[in-house]
Motif scaffolding. Structure first.
Motif, PDB file in Angstrom:
ATOM      1  N   ARG A   8       0.667  -1.344  -0.095  1.00 14.50           N
ATOM      2  CA  ARG A   8      -0.426   0.011  -0.194  1.00 14.50           C
ATOM      3  C   ARG A   8       1.154   1.515   0.121  1.00 14.50           C
ATOM      4  NH1 ARG A   8      -4.641  -0.594   3.792  1.00 14.50           N
ATOM      5  NH2 ARG A   8      -5.337  -1.333   1.998  1.00 14.50           N
ATOM      6  N   THR A   9       1.594   1.442   0.966  1.00 13.59           N
ATOM      7  CA  THR A   9       2.955   2.520   1.129  1.00 13.59           C
ATOM      8  C   THR A   9       3.213   2.438  -0.346  1.00 13.59           C
ATOM      9  OG1 THR A   9       2.730   2.275   3.368  1.00 13.59           O
ATOM     10  CG2 THR A   9       4.626   3.501   2.316  1.00 13.59           C
ATOM     11  N   ASN A  84     -15.756  -0.639  -2.200  1.00 12.92           N
ATOM     12  CA  ASN A  84     -14.465  -0.013  -2.514  1.00 12.92           C
ATOM     13  C   ASN A  84     -13.824  -1.678  -3.201  1.00 12.92           C
ATOM     14  OD1 ASN A  84     -13.684   0.839  -0.065  1.00 12.92           O
ATOM     15  ND2 ASN A  84     -13.247   0.143   0.793  1.00 12.92           N
ATOM     16  N   GLY A 144      -7.961   7.466  -2.092  1.00  8.41           N
ATOM     17  CA  GLY A 144      -7.892   8.021  -0.526  1.00  8.41           C
ATOM     18  C   GLY A 144      -9.179   7.742  -0.352  1.00  8.41           C
ATOM     19  N   ALA A 145     -10.197   7.023  -0.766  1.00  5.63           N
ATOM     20  CA  ALA A 145     -11.212   6.897  -0.723  1.00  5.63           C
ATOM     21  C   ALA A 145     -11.161   5.635  -0.578  1.00  5.63           C
ATOM     22  CB  ALA A 145     -12.121   7.188  -1.636  1.00  5.63           C
ATOM     23  N   SER A 147      -8.434   4.132   0.888  1.00  2.00           N
ATOM     24  CA  SER A 147      -7.321   4.036   2.121  1.00  2.00           C
ATOM     25  C   SER A 147      -8.071   4.435   2.794  1.00  2.00           C
ATOM     26  CB  SER A 147      -5.811   5.082   1.432  1.00  2.00           C
ATOM     27  OG  SER A 147      -5.451   4.141   0.504  1.00  2.00           O
ATOM     28  N   SER A 148      -8.987   5.424   2.594  1.00  2.00           N
ATOM     29  CA  SER A 148      -9.524   6.173   3.946  1.00  2.00           C
ATOM     30  C   SER A 148     -10.659   4.825   4.812  1.00  2.00           C
ATOM     31  CB  SER A 148     -10.484   7.326   3.957  1.00  2.00           C
ATOM     32  OG  SER A 148     -10.813   7.762   2.900  1.00  2.00           O
ATOM     33  N   ASN A 149     -11.345   4.105   3.232  1.00  2.00           N
ATOM     34  CA  ASN A 149     -13.162   3.562   3.538  1.00  2.00           C
ATOM     35  C   ASN A 149     -13.612   3.884   3.743  1.00  2.00           C
ATOM     36  OD1 ASN A 149     -13.910   0.757   3.952  1.00  2.00           O
ATOM     37  ND2 ASN A 149     -13.395   0.874   5.999  1.00  2.00           N
ATOM     38  N   ALA A 150     -13.441   4.970   2.787  1.00  2.00           N
ATOM     39  CA  ALA A 150     -15.460   5.961   2.302  1.00  2.00           C
ATOM     40  C   ALA A 150     -16.268   5.203   2.083  1.00  2.00           C
ATOM     41  CB  ALA A 150     -14.925   6.824   1.763  1.00  2.00           C
ATOM     42  N   THR A 152     -17.583   3.299   4.234  1.00  2.00           N
ATOM     43  CA  THR A 152     -18.180   3.030   5.470  1.00  2.00           C
ATOM     44  C   THR A 152     -19.271   3.823   5.498  1.00  2.00           C
ATOM     45  OG1 THR A 152     -16.686   3.711   6.381  1.00  2.00           O
ATOM     46  CG2 THR A 152     -16.311   1.235   6.033  1.00  2.00           C
ATOM     47  N   LEU A 153     -18.961   5.365   4.927  1.00  2.00           N
ATOM     48  CA  LEU A 153     -19.589   6.544   5.231  1.00  2.00           C
ATOM     49  C   LEU A 153     -21.157   6.765   4.275  1.00  2.00           C
ATOM     50  CD1 LEU A 153     -16.710   9.510   4.990  1.00  2.00           C
ATOM     51  CD2 LEU A 153     -17.745   7.924   6.871  1.00  2.00           C
TER      52      LEU A 153
END
Length: 154
Positions: A8-9, A84, A144-145, A147-150, A152-153
């Protein structure tokens, strides 16, 4: 687990370098060439060669790291049935589009430079480079979406 952290990095760093390179060329180098800042084709040939090397290396590294992560995190079912997973598929499509845009734009620009032209090739390829820059930024937004697990929002 450490393999996923490293993948991931590496994936995000390479994506940022690739996107930054494409945006720099699209927003700075090509407009400068169009406006007559360069008096010779040599620096542009060098810059385009570097962009193509960065783009090709990034494409391969992103394919390898992304494939590894997808294989460890998703099944074929979750790739299509989860947000995701769908973002990963979108990212893959954007990756392919960005690779093609950079290759086509650089090749067209280089063809003009080989004919010892500066402004014309820059003017003709600026739209392709700008499209590539937009796609590269879209890739970072999708990354970004994910990685931030967006998801779940929602």
């Amino acid at each position: 687990m450490i393999d996923l952290v490293l993948a991931r990095t590496t994936h995000l760093l390479v994506a940022a370098i690739w996107a930054g390179s494409v945006c720099f060329v699209a927003l700075s180098v090509v407009p400068a060439a169009r406006d007559g800042v360069f008096t010779t084709t040599d620096p542009l040939t060098t810059l385009l060669g570097t962009l193509k090397r960065v783009s090709r290396a990034s494409s391969v590294l992103l394919l390898l790291t992304g494939g590894h992560m997808a294989g460890r995190i998703y099944t074929s079912e979750t790739l299509v049935s989860t947000v995701n997973g769908q973002l990963v598929l979108l990212m893959t499509a954007l990756w392919l589009v960005l690779t093609i845009l950079v290759e086509v734009a650089a090749k067209r620009f280089e063809t003009g430079l080989d004919a010892k032209q500066l402004r014309g090739p820059a003017r003709e390829t600026l739209g392709l480079f700008r499209a590539a820059a937009v796609v590269s930024l879209a890739l970072l937004v999708v990354a970004g979406a994910i990685s931030s697990n967006a998801a779940t929002l929602l």
